[in-house]
Design an enzyme around this catalytic site. Structure first.
Site, PDB file in Angstrom:
ATOM      1  N   ALA A 134      11.909   0.620  -1.107  1.00 23.37           N
ATOM      2  CA  ALA A 134      12.257   1.499  -2.230  1.00 23.37           C
ATOM      3  C   ALA A 134      13.766   1.487  -2.468  1.00 23.37           C
ATOM      4  O   ALA A 134      14.223   1.391  -3.610  1.00 23.37           O
ATOM      5  CB  ALA A 134      11.776   2.924  -1.952  1.00 23.37           C
ATOM      6  N   GLN A 148       2.837   8.388   2.972  1.00 25.78           N
ATOM      7  CA  GLN A 148       3.458   7.548   3.994  1.00 25.78           C
ATOM      8  C   GLN A 148       3.742   8.359   5.249  1.00 25.78           C
ATOM      9  O   GLN A 148       3.477   7.928   6.361  1.00 25.78           O
ATOM     10  CB  GLN A 148       4.784   6.972   3.471  1.00 25.78           C
ATOM     11  N   GLU A 156       8.505   4.357   7.937  1.00 27.10           N
ATOM     12  CA  GLU A 156       8.333   4.330   9.393  1.00 27.10           C
ATOM     13  C   GLU A 156       8.512   5.687  10.075  1.00 27.10           C
ATOM     14  O   GLU A 156       7.945   5.939  11.127  1.00 27.10           O
ATOM     15  CB  GLU A 156       9.327   3.348  10.036  1.00 27.10           C
ATOM     16  N   THR A 190       2.988   9.330  -3.082  1.00 23.17           N
ATOM     17  CA  THR A 190       3.107   8.129  -2.250  1.00 23.17           C
ATOM     18  C   THR A 190       4.016   8.404  -1.047  1.00 23.17           C
ATOM     19  O   THR A 190       3.771   7.908   0.047  1.00 23.17           O
ATOM     20  CB  THR A 190       3.640   6.934  -3.063  1.00 23.17           C
ATOM     21  N   GLY A 233       0.815  -1.209   0.000  1.00 24.27           N
ATOM     22  CA  GLY A 233       0.000   0.000   0.000  1.00 24.27           C
ATOM     23  C   GLY A 233       0.845   1.253   0.000  1.00 24.27           C
ATOM     24  O   GLY A 233       0.344   2.373   0.045  1.00 24.27           O
ATOM     25  N   THR A 234       2.164   1.043  -0.067  1.00 22.39           N
ATOM     26  CA  THR A 234       3.091   2.155   0.081  1.00 22.39           C
ATOM     27  C   THR A 234       3.406   2.865  -1.229  1.00 22.39           C
ATOM     28  O   THR A 234       3.918   3.973  -1.207  1.00 22.39           O
ATOM     29  CB  THR A 234       4.409   1.617   0.663  1.00 22.39           C
ATOM     30  N   GLY A 237      14.295   5.569   2.193  1.00 17.62           N
ATOM     31  CA  GLY A 237      13.124   4.869   2.731  1.00 17.62           C
ATOM     32  C   GLY A 237      12.338   5.783   3.642  1.00 17.62           C
ATOM     33  O   GLY A 237      12.876   6.695   4.257  1.00 17.62           O
TER      34      GLY A 237
END
Ligand code: MOS
Length: 733
Positions: A503, A631, A698, A627, A460-461, A695
């Site tokens: 990624a 996130q 998180e 995207t 979903g990222t 990345g």
């Protein structure tokens, strides 16, 4: 290999996809998730869970259940096949119960209601044992975990003795449970000793390996498909019992089996973020220089396996200090396993550390940003390595400017609008950067489109989207001409989608495969007497918008489709693997951010509204605006959840999560979320990888809860150190 392409990749303007590659398929329902694949003659499995927290199953009487309508088979610890090598999962291999909610039987039937109905007819007898369930009562029994533990630098006692200001407090965060929109789901089909599985996962390769080991078959006998994952956040990074049980049930029932967890089954058998009890001691001199940082975190662990919520880990590297002492200990409880949950460690650890820093700033009468700048880590404090790239200062400056930090009233409880108390708080965000080896295949097709296949998954990222971009960038074409296939273990192997590594791992492999395909195309043209590029230097050829051309003259363009048509009409194909850089051990790659929150607290009801969150991140290259910022803002929404809402409540007698549903397990709804303003510095980190991207999955959650907690203190003068900060706690404070 990849390094050769570095400059090129860096210099080309990004061709971004404005919309998600998979967006239309998802909103129209065409995108299929694991449980939605049509499989002929599929049977439905339902997991029966233990109702005691500790003990042994003495018997399961399945006579009535077996006679119930539609039942094919019932698996229990007394009849289940013995499996091969297993991870830490409860899959009916013994009769021991280690937590309430543990899978203890599987009913397989014609339909799900029939399986659920039959499950009610099972008569299960237990021999109960005393359970360990009261974390606070057992705090004194905390022990070091089987792995990981303590760090120390300098002389903590001597540093403490010199301090002018000391903060010595305990901060606690509750157990949280994963609840992606798509619950865990598996469909398993056997054909002889070959196993085919649709699984909702963050790592198809991991699922394939775990199933091969469990059923003692070669890895090549297992195929796992997962073209779409409806959210992962860490819970789908582990291969849990239901995946193994679905395959076991299919084998015994001799037909395909579908096993989907109900929402209430997400609370226990598929991991949780453990609670943390964080003791933080910060000692500083009058000028704000940190002398000692001490961070000791205790969390629960299951009796199945030690799993640590590494809340103190980031304290080892975030700020400079003369001395440091951090540790983790665990309190074993009869609860389900802990697992990764978005920024495991940093999400909870920044709560303790960043609230403590706010308290220290107040004691020293230093601005919270200034305090962080005074203790800015120019190098990785752990071993003195340089950062591959760090621009945290700019994050503080940019976000503070957009937020309007200079207008903040430092003294708490002074800013009022009617009966609303307004407060402003900030915190630092951080998360590590990692990557794993990855392979990809690219085919330039005779029809002018380009295919890319890679054994990763999109949780979903936006993985589909950025892979289409990576190919488009390498070949200089419109990204809408790229067809992306992933989520299938028959494709070239890639890593799991976890730890914000996807990624950074997959894009270099795809980019390199596209480059190699381009080179093959150039070689074809050079060798083709009918080509206007015949005899040219391969190194002088490039592609753009479906044409091959001479870089030196921009002359003699050759249509790629015509070239392929003249030469057999077959796709031009290349496979490439990206590896870790050889000098990886000489620097530290880490991502950073600054997050600011404005809250309005109702003076009468103590209701908290997070009015605004403004954040700026240093995550290297931002590959795709939509995207990427999705996130980050999604992580901030979860930060609001941590700060104000989310908490799994455990019954201390029965060991069951009391609020195992969305009515009582509170997460933010749209009405709770207001302005979220996210930007990225977009400064590439080419030392880390050829994309310069570190990345992004998180870091958004980290620091967010602390910034909100600090804003609530600024609004009210009340310091709540126990998350979530609910009305009752504010009222009592
Ligand atoms: Mo993330 S917690 O590694 O999916």
């Amino acid at each position: 290999m990849i390094a050769m392409q570095e400059d090129k990749f860096a210099q080309q303007p990004a061709r971004q996809l404005d919309h998600r590659y998979d967006g239309i398929a998802k909103v129209t329902g065409r995108a299929k998730y694991a449980a939605e694949f049509p499989v002929k003659n599929v049977a439905y499995a339902y997991i029966v869970q233990a109702t005691i927290p500790a003990g042994t199953i003495t018997s399961i009487d399945q006579a009535a259940a077996s006679r119930a309508a539609g039942v094919y088979t019932i698996l229990t610890p007394f009849n289940a096949p013995k499996l091969g090598e297993l991870g830490n999962v409860n899959v009916l291999q013994n009769a021991t119960v280690l937590y309430s909610g543990q899978p203890i039987a599987v009913v397989v039937a014609r339909s799900l209601p029939e399986a659920q109905q039959a499950a009610k007819l099972l008569r299960i007898d237990y021999k109960e044992q005393p359970a360990k369930l009261d974390f606070k009562a057992l705090l004194n029994n905390a022990r070091p975990p089987s792995r990981g533990g303590a760090s120390r630098r300098g002389d903590p006692a001597a540093s403490l003795a010199k301090a002018t200001a000391v903060v010595d407090q305990t901060y606690t965060t509750p157990i949280q449970n994963h609840n992606p929109m798509e619950p865990h789901a598996t469909i398993a089909t056997w054909d002889g000793d070959k196993l085919h599985v649709y699984d909702a996962t963050q790592g198809i390769t991991g699922v394939k390996q775990a199933l091969a080991r469990a059923f003692s078959i070669p890895q090549d006998n297992v195929r796992v498909e997962c073209p779409n994952t409806g959210g992962g956040f860490g819970c789908k990074g582990y291969v849990w019992s239901h995946t193994i049980l679905a395959a076991m049930a299919a084998k015994v029932a001799q037909r395909p089996v579908k096993l989907v967890l109900g929402r209430e089954q997400m609370f226990g058998p598929v991991g949780s973020r453990p609670n943390t009890y964080q003791h933080v001691k910060l000692a500083a001199s009058a000028d704000g220089k940190l002398l000692l940082q001490q961070h000791d975190s205790i969390c629960y662990t299951s009796l199945i396996q030690d799993w640590v919520e590494g809340a103190a880990n980031q304290t080892n590297l975030m700020y400079d200090s003369e001395s440091l002492a951090t540790s983790h200990t665990v309190v074993p409880l009869n609860l389900g396993m802990g697992t990764w949950m978005r920024a495991p460690g940093e999400a909870t650890g920044t709560v303790g550390q960043e609230i403590a820093l706010d308290e220290l700033a107040e004691k020293l009468n230093i601005d919270p940003i200034q305090l962080r700048l005074i203790n800015y880590a120019e190098k990785d404090p752990r071993q003195g390595r340089p950062w591959s790239s760090k621009n945290l200062r700019q994050c503080y400056t940019q976000a503070a400017e957009r937020f309007g930090w200079s207008k903040r009233t430092a003294q708490p409880g002074q800013h009022r609008e009617g009966n609303k108390l307004i407060g402003h708080g900030m915190a630092t965000a951080n998360y590590g950067a990692g990557r794993s080896p990855s392979s990809a295949i690219v085919r330039i097709l005779p029809n002018g489109r380009v295919y890319v296949g890679i054994g990763t998954q999109d949780i979903g990222t936006g993985t589909y989207t950025i892979l289409a971009q990576a190919v488009a960038q390498a070949l200089n074409i419109d990204p809408t001409l790229v067809d992306v296939q992933l989520g299938d273990t028959t494709l070239p192997r890639s890593g799991g989608s976890g730890g914000s590594t996807t990624a950074a791992s997959v894009c270099p492999a795809v980019y390199e495969a596209a480059q190699q395909a381009k080179r093959k195309l150039a070689e074809l043209a050079v060798a083709d007497q009918k080509s206007p590029l015949h005899g040219a230097d391969v190194a002088d050829l490039d592609t753009k918008d479906g044409k091959l051309f001479l870089k030196s003259s921009a002359d003699a363009p050759e249509s790629i489709t015509a070239l392929i048509a003249r030469n057999g009409g077959k796709p031009i194909e290349a496979t490439a693997t990206s590896e870790m850089p050889k000098d990886r051990d000489t620097f530290t790659s880490h991502s950073w951010g600054a997050v600011f929150a404005e809250v309005a607290v109702d003076a009468d009801t103590h209701m908290v509204q997070v009015r605004r969150v403004v954040a700026t991140y240093d995550i290297g290259t931002l590959i795709n605006d939509k995207t990427g910022t999705n996130q980050l803002s999604g992580g901030i929404v979860w930060g609001v959840s941590m700060a104000l809402h989310e908490e799994a409540l455990i019954d201390k007698k029965y060991g069951r999560t009391v609020n195992e549903n969305f009515a009582e397990y509170h997460v933010p709804v749209n009405a709770d979320i207001h302005e979220i303003d996210v930007t990225c510095l977009n400064i590439p980190d080419y030392k880390f990888n050829p994309l310069g991207a570190r990345g992004i999955g998180e870091i958004g959650i980290t620091g967010a809860a602390a910034a909100i907690a600090n804003a609530i203190y600024n609004a009210t003068g009340k310091r709540v150190r126990d998350l979530p900060i609910t009305l009752d706690k504010l009222m009592r404070a």
